[in-house]
Design a protein around this motif. Sequence first.
Motif, short mmCIF file in Angstrom:
data_model
loop_
_atom_site.label_atom_id
_atom_site.label_comp_id
_atom_site.label_asym_id
_atom_site.label_seq_id
_atom_site.Cartn_x
_atom_site.Cartn_y
_atom_site.Cartn_z
N ARG A 177 0.84 -1.21 0.00
CA ARG A 177 0.00 0.00 0.00
C ARG A 177 0.87 1.26 0.00
N ARG A 178 1.96 1.20 0.73
CA ARG A 178 2.87 2.36 0.81
C ARG A 178 3.49 2.65 -0.57
N MET A 179 3.97 1.60 -1.24
CA MET A 179 4.56 1.78 -2.57
C MET A 179 3.49 2.24 -3.57
N TRP A 180 2.27 1.75 -3.42
CA TRP A 180 1.19 2.16 -4.30
C TRP A 180 0.88 3.65 -4.11
N ALA A 181 0.92 4.12 -2.88
CA ALA A 181 0.70 5.54 -2.61
C ALA A 181 1.81 6.37 -3.25
N LYS A 182 3.07 5.89 -3.13
CA LYS A 182 4.18 6.59 -3.77
C LYS A 182 4.01 6.60 -5.29
N PRO B 109 6.06 9.30 -17.40
CA PRO B 109 4.95 8.77 -16.60
C PRO B 109 5.17 7.29 -16.26
N VAL B 110 4.84 6.93 -15.06
CA VAL B 110 4.98 5.56 -14.59
C VAL B 110 3.95 4.69 -15.30
N GLU B 111 4.38 3.51 -15.69
CA GLU B 111 3.48 2.58 -16.36
C GLU B 111 3.16 1.42 -15.43
N ASP B 112 2.05 0.74 -15.69
CA ASP B 112 1.56 -0.33 -14.82
C ASP B 112 2.55 -1.47 -14.63
N HIS B 113 3.34 -1.77 -15.63
CA HIS B 113 4.22 -2.94 -15.57
C HIS B 113 5.54 -2.68 -14.83
N TRP B 114 5.78 -1.46 -14.35
CA TRP B 114 7.03 -1.14 -13.67
C TRP B 114 7.10 -1.87 -12.33
N GLY B 115 8.29 -2.34 -11.99
CA GLY B 115 8.51 -2.96 -10.69
C GLY B 115 8.76 -1.89 -9.64
N TRP C 114 11.41 -1.32 -7.78
CA TRP C 114 12.72 -0.66 -7.83
C TRP C 114 12.77 0.41 -8.91
N ARG C 115 12.12 0.16 -10.01
CA ARG C 115 12.07 1.17 -11.08
C ARG C 115 11.24 2.37 -10.63
N ILE C 116 10.15 2.12 -9.92
CA ILE C 116 9.33 3.22 -9.39
C ILE C 116 10.14 4.02 -8.37
N ARG C 117 10.85 3.34 -7.50
CA ARG C 117 11.68 4.04 -6.51
C ARG C 117 12.77 4.86 -7.18
N ALA C 118 13.43 4.27 -8.18
CA ALA C 118 14.48 5.00 -8.89
C ALA C 118 13.90 6.22 -9.59
N ALA C 119 12.74 6.08 -10.21
CA ALA C 119 12.10 7.20 -10.90
C ALA C 119 11.72 8.29 -9.92
N SER C 120 11.11 7.91 -8.79
CA SER C 120 10.72 8.94 -7.83
C SER C 120 11.95 9.62 -7.23
N ARG D 158 19.07 6.91 -14.90
CA ARG D 158 18.16 7.37 -15.95
C ARG D 158 17.92 6.27 -16.99
N ILE D 159 18.97 5.55 -17.35
CA ILE D 159 18.81 4.44 -18.30
C ILE D 159 17.90 3.38 -17.69
N PHE D 160 18.08 3.09 -16.40
CA PHE D 160 17.24 2.10 -15.72
C PHE D 160 15.77 2.52 -15.71
N VAL D 161 15.51 3.80 -15.48
CA VAL D 161 14.13 4.28 -15.41
C VAL D 161 13.52 4.41 -16.81
N TYR D 162 14.23 5.05 -17.72
CA TYR D 162 13.66 5.30 -19.05
C TYR D 162 13.65 4.06 -19.94
N GLN D 163 14.66 3.21 -19.80
CA GLN D 163 14.85 2.01 -20.62
C GLN D 163 14.73 2.33 -22.10
N ARG D 164 13.80 1.72 -22.82
CA ARG D 164 13.72 1.94 -24.27
C ARG D 164 13.40 3.37 -24.65
N LYS D 165 12.79 4.12 -23.75
CA LYS D 165 12.43 5.51 -24.05
C LYS D 165 13.56 6.48 -23.75
N PHE D 166 14.70 5.96 -23.30
CA PHE D 166 15.84 6.80 -22.93
C PHE D 166 16.28 7.69 -24.07
N LEU D 167 16.37 7.15 -25.26
CA LEU D 167 16.88 7.89 -26.41
C LEU D 167 15.86 8.85 -27.02
#
Length: 152
Positions: free
Chosen positions: A10-15, A31-37, A39-45, A110-119
């Motif tokens: 619940r805490r991670m969902w709130a974040k 924007p965060v997508e549904d399939h993100w894990g 750690w990716r959400i934490r790195a992005a935030s 940034r590469i970890f968060v953006y992945q394919r959208k990095f470029l």
Amino acid sequence: KLSRPPSLSRRMWAKYKRFQKQATSGSDRLPVEDHWGKWRIRAASFIFSHIFEAFMGAVILANIFLIIVETDRRITCDETDGASCSANDQDIVLPDQIMLGIYIVELGLRIFVYQRKFLLNNWNIFDTFIVILSILGEIFGSFFKDAVIIRV
């Protein structure tokens, strides 16, 4: 409306929801997508937080100051690559390497968060180019070392 995936607390969902709201409010945030894990959400935030952005701004300002001092010292040297040149002292070299390490970590996040959208983000491409030039400068010196001014 999105529902909380069972893999997120619940805490991670709130974040996640808070970050999603911030990420879609303009700027170059992804924007965060549904399939993100989690750690990716934490790195992005983390990388999109005001604290991180302020920290990176301070690193850039410190790097500008360091480049000014290094350039000032290098002007007075007869042989800029020699040990006798004060621009090659540890009080310049060590902070320069630490800042390069910080830039590498930021780029990796940034590469970890953006992945394919990095470029798709022009600033990411520019930052990657600058970091690669700086790494080449540390390895090969000479021409690439002179290109360090672009890093700012």
